[in-house]
Design a protein around this motif. Structure first.
Motif, PDB file in Angstrom:
ATOM      1  N   ASN A 292      26.110   2.893 -48.307  1.00 22.40           N
ATOM      2  CA  ASN A 292      26.164   1.352 -48.481  1.00 22.40           C
ATOM      3  C   ASN A 292      26.868   0.971 -48.550  1.00 22.40           C
ATOM      4  O   ASN A 292      27.415   0.727 -50.310  1.00 22.40           O
ATOM      5  CB  ASN A 292      24.792   1.404 -49.371  1.00 22.40           C
ATOM      6  CG  ASN A 292      23.435   2.135 -47.915  1.00 22.40           C
ATOM      7  OD1 ASN A 292      22.753   3.120 -48.950  1.00 22.40           O
ATOM      8  ND2 ASN A 292      22.999   1.652 -47.195  1.00 22.40           N
TER       9      ASN A 292
ATOM     10  N   CYS B 208      22.470  -9.861 -48.598  1.00 19.74           N
ATOM     11  CA  CYS B 208      21.453  -8.968 -48.591  1.00 19.74           C
ATOM     12  C   CYS B 208      21.044  -8.775 -47.103  1.00 19.74           C
ATOM     13  O   CYS B 208      20.589 -10.054 -46.220  1.00 19.74           O
ATOM     14  CB  CYS B 208      21.392  -8.164 -49.073  1.00 19.74           C
ATOM     15  SG  CYS B 208      19.676  -9.640 -50.210  1.00 19.74           S
TER      16      CYS B 208
ATOM     17  N   GLY C 139      25.215  -1.122 -44.575  1.00 25.13           N
ATOM     18  CA  GLY C 139      25.113   0.415 -44.369  1.00 25.13           C
ATOM     19  C   GLY C 139      24.947   0.944 -42.669  1.00 25.13           C
ATOM     20  O   GLY C 139      24.744   0.130 -42.046  1.00 25.13           O
TER      21      GLY C 139
ATOM     22  N   PHE D  82      28.444   4.753 -51.994  1.00 19.19           N
ATOM     23  CA  PHE D  82      28.541   3.346 -52.369  1.00 19.19           C
ATOM     24  C   PHE D  82      29.456   2.123 -52.620  1.00 19.19           C
ATOM     25  O   PHE D  82      30.332   3.136 -53.616  1.00 19.19           O
ATOM     26  CB  PHE D  82      27.514   3.324 -53.723  1.00 19.19           C
ATOM     27  CG  PHE D  82      25.850   4.270 -52.904  1.00 19.19           C
ATOM     28  CD1 PHE D  82      25.271   4.411 -51.810  1.00 19.19           C
ATOM     29  CD2 PHE D  82      24.820   4.574 -54.075  1.00 19.19           C
ATOM     30  CE1 PHE D  82      23.623   4.567 -52.132  1.00 19.19           C
ATOM     31  CE2 PHE D  82      24.111   4.639 -53.957  1.00 19.19           C
ATOM     32  CZ  PHE D  82      23.580   4.953 -53.006  1.00 19.19           C
TER      33      PHE D  82
ATOM     34  N   TRP E 211      18.793   2.260 -51.744  1.00 20.20           N
ATOM     35  CA  TRP E 211      19.138   0.611 -51.584  1.00 20.20           C
ATOM     36  C   TRP E 211      18.971   0.106 -53.145  1.00 20.20           C
ATOM     37  O   TRP E 211      19.926  -0.967 -53.367  1.00 20.20           O
ATOM     38  CB  TRP E 211      18.070  -0.136 -50.246  1.00 20.20           C
ATOM     39  CG  TRP E 211      18.008   0.510 -48.850  1.00 20.20           C
ATOM     40  CD1 TRP E 211      19.776   1.013 -49.142  1.00 20.20           C
ATOM     41  CD2 TRP E 211      17.671  -0.149 -47.929  1.00 20.20           C
ATOM     42  NE1 TRP E 211      19.341   1.395 -47.597  1.00 20.20           N
ATOM     43  CE2 TRP E 211      18.182   0.714 -47.049  1.00 20.20           C
ATOM     44  CE3 TRP E 211      15.948  -0.531 -47.892  1.00 20.20           C
ATOM     45  CZ2 TRP E 211      17.490   1.083 -45.489  1.00 20.20           C
ATOM     46  CZ3 TRP E 211      16.366  -1.337 -46.340  1.00 20.20           C
ATOM     47  CH2 TRP E 211      16.738  -0.253 -45.586  1.00 20.20           C
TER      48      TRP E 211
END
Length: 144
Positions: A15, A27, A44, A91, A135
């Motif tokens: 992500n 986003c 992601g 991440f 998320w």
């Protein structure tokens, strides 16, 4: 792995919280089969076999948004479920992103690319707009 314990076998995934050169966060607002309504989501996707996490993150950013970023910061790697596996999450925070191509997403769900300022991103997190735990987690880590 214990042979008598239920495991969820899924690929590792990345992500990416992305910040553009003009300090807007990229986003998505999208639908997912396991969520009622829509959710905000970072970039992601699943890693390809043998792919390094950073390479996967860079590939996903380009495919999903058409953006590349100048500065990449690892926000860590995390096991999704300590008792059942469910893949490893990697991440990243990508900064200085700029558009270089058309997006070429392979998602089946509908999604809309959003450009949010920091206050809007913080409000979306506080309001529960990121409805999937990884998320919400990556956004919280990126905003700190």
């Amino acid at each position: 792995m214990s042979p008598d314990w239920p495991w969820v076998l899924t690929p590792d995934f990345v992500n990416v919280v992305t910040v553009t050169q003009d300090n807007r966060f990229l986003c998505f607002r999208q639908t997912k089969y396991g969520i009622e309504g829509t959710s905000y989501a970072p970039v992601g996707g699943f890693m390809e076999p043998g792919e390094e996490p950073l390479s996967a993150a860079q590939r996903e950013l380009l495919e999903e948004t058409g953006y590349e970023a100048m500065d990449w910061i690892s926000l860590g790697s995390y096991r999704v479920d300590a008792n059942r596996g469910a893949g490893m999450a990697y991440f990243f925070l990508a900064q200085g992103a700029h558009r270089v191509a058309e997006a070429n997403p392979d998602d089946l769900e509908e999604q809309e690319l959003l450009f949010l300022n920091r206050a809007e991103m913080e409000a979306a997190l506080a309001d529960g707009e990121f409805k999937v735990l990884p998320w919400a987690t990556i956004v919280a880590l990126a905003l700190r």
